[in-house]
Write a protein that holds these residues in place. Sequence first.
Motif, PDB file in Angstrom:
ATOM      1  N   ALA A  18       0.742  -1.354  -0.130  1.00  0.00           N
ATOM      2  CA  ALA A  18      -0.132  -0.030   0.044  1.00  0.00           C
ATOM      3  C   ALA A  18       0.788   1.430  -0.022  1.00  0.00           C
ATOM      4  N   ALA A  19       2.095   1.113   0.757  1.00  0.00           N
ATOM      5  CA  ALA A  19       2.870   2.547   0.727  1.00  0.00           C
ATOM      6  C   ALA A  19       3.523   2.791  -0.766  1.00  0.00           C
ATOM      7  N   LEU A  20       3.898   1.605  -1.413  1.00  0.00           N
ATOM      8  CA  LEU A  20       4.433   1.665  -2.512  1.00  0.00           C
ATOM      9  C   LEU A  20       3.407   2.363  -3.573  1.00  0.00           C
ATOM     10  N   VAL A  21       2.132   1.546  -3.514  1.00  0.00           N
ATOM     11  CA  VAL A  21       1.175   2.268  -4.558  1.00  0.00           C
ATOM     12  C   VAL A  21       0.980   3.632  -4.277  1.00  0.00           C
ATOM     13  N   GLY A  22       0.897   3.885  -2.892  1.00  0.00           N
ATOM     14  CA  GLY A  22       0.511   5.281  -2.584  1.00  0.00           C
ATOM     15  C   GLY A  22       1.493   6.371  -3.163  1.00  0.00           C
ATOM     16  N   THR A  23       3.044   5.955  -3.060  1.00  0.00           N
ATOM     17  CA  THR A  23       4.170   6.744  -3.579  1.00  0.00           C
ATOM     18  C   THR A  23       3.891   6.778  -5.159  1.00  0.00           C
ATOM     19  N   VAL A  24       3.888   5.743  -5.787  1.00  0.00           N
ATOM     20  CA  VAL A  24       3.895   5.589  -7.069  1.00  0.00           C
ATOM     21  C   VAL A  24       2.577   6.443  -7.686  1.00  0.00           C
ATOM     22  N   CYS A  25       1.453   6.419  -6.950  1.00  0.00           N
ATOM     23  CA  CYS A  25       0.249   7.357  -7.561  1.00  0.00           C
ATOM     24  C   CYS A  25       0.598   8.633  -7.233  1.00  0.00           C
ATOM     25  N   GLY A  26       1.435   8.983  -6.117  1.00  0.00           N
ATOM     26  CA  GLY A  26       1.516  10.554  -6.178  1.00  0.00           C
ATOM     27  C   GLY A  26       2.470  11.101  -7.056  1.00  0.00           C
ATOM     28  N   ALA A  27       3.382  10.203  -7.477  1.00  0.00           N
ATOM     29  CA  ALA A  27       4.189  10.572  -8.477  1.00  0.00           C
ATOM     30  C   ALA A  27       3.719  10.501  -9.812  1.00  0.00           C
ATOM     31  N   GLY A  66      -6.077   7.766  -8.129  1.00  0.00           N
ATOM     32  CA  GLY A  66      -6.416   6.877  -6.577  1.00  0.00           C
ATOM     33  C   GLY A  66      -7.231   5.917  -6.808  1.00  0.00           C
ATOM     34  N   LEU A  67      -8.363   6.110  -7.509  1.00  0.00           N
ATOM     35  CA  LEU A  67      -9.304   4.783  -7.789  1.00  0.00           C
ATOM     36  C   LEU A  67      -8.547   3.889  -8.452  1.00  0.00           C
ATOM     37  N   ALA A  68      -7.933   3.823  -9.442  1.00  0.00           N
ATOM     38  CA  ALA A  68      -7.155   3.019 -10.385  1.00  0.00           C
ATOM     39  C   ALA A  68      -6.085   2.356  -9.362  1.00  0.00           C
ATOM     40  N   GLY A  69      -5.236   3.024  -8.732  1.00  0.00           N
ATOM     41  CA  GLY A  69      -4.255   2.667  -7.931  1.00  0.00           C
ATOM     42  C   GLY A  69      -4.890   1.530  -6.717  1.00  0.00           C
ATOM     43  N   GLY A  70      -6.157   2.217  -6.073  1.00  0.00           N
ATOM     44  CA  GLY A  70      -6.806   1.407  -5.018  1.00  0.00           C
ATOM     45  C   GLY A  70      -7.189   0.161  -5.746  1.00  0.00           C
ATOM     46  N   VAL A  71      -8.061  -0.121  -6.739  1.00  0.00           N
ATOM     47  CA  VAL A  71      -8.296  -1.203  -7.240  1.00  0.00           C
ATOM     48  C   VAL A  71      -7.298  -2.345  -7.599  1.00  0.00           C
TER      49      VAL A  71
END
Length: 166
Positions: A18-27, A66-71
């Motif tokens: 989840a931390a990795l997904v959040g970081t990538v989504c932010g970038a 965010g939605l795409a990364g969350g899914v």
Amino acid sequence: HASPWWVLRDVALVVAVAALVGTVCGALWVIWWTPPSGLVLDHVWYPDVDGVRQLFSATGLYVVVGLAGGVLLGAACAWFFDRVELVTLAAVAVGSVLAGWLMYEVGTALAPPDPAVEARTADDYTELPGTLVVEGDGAFVAIPAGAMTGITVVFIGLTPTRRLQD
């Protein structure tokens, strides 16, 4: 029956993913975003005509990314960490909130600085880009909502099929 150590390992991995997904989504959020344009007048930044149109693009893009990364987060965690589904669900819920926070922090850290601060010392008619902001709090549920959707699809929609193949 799952060993407590395996369950703890899975929880730690879900939160790390989840931390990795959040970081990538932010970038990705800041890379795909176009800053609003504007000018300084009397030490105040004002968006120009094109900038006004771009002001709300940051919020919309936050929601889409965010939605795409969350899914993807929810589906991947449900698929790979399904020893104890309720524990995985709880870990994804907590991890997705962390991911949403990281997405915002990484995106805003990589974005141009706040033009209102720079305008205080800038000359009139200086062109400055706007900064990355999210309007309203509703957008911040994007990653958690996407993650819950992804985990639901796998646990309810695909798990019976997966169990038959095992």
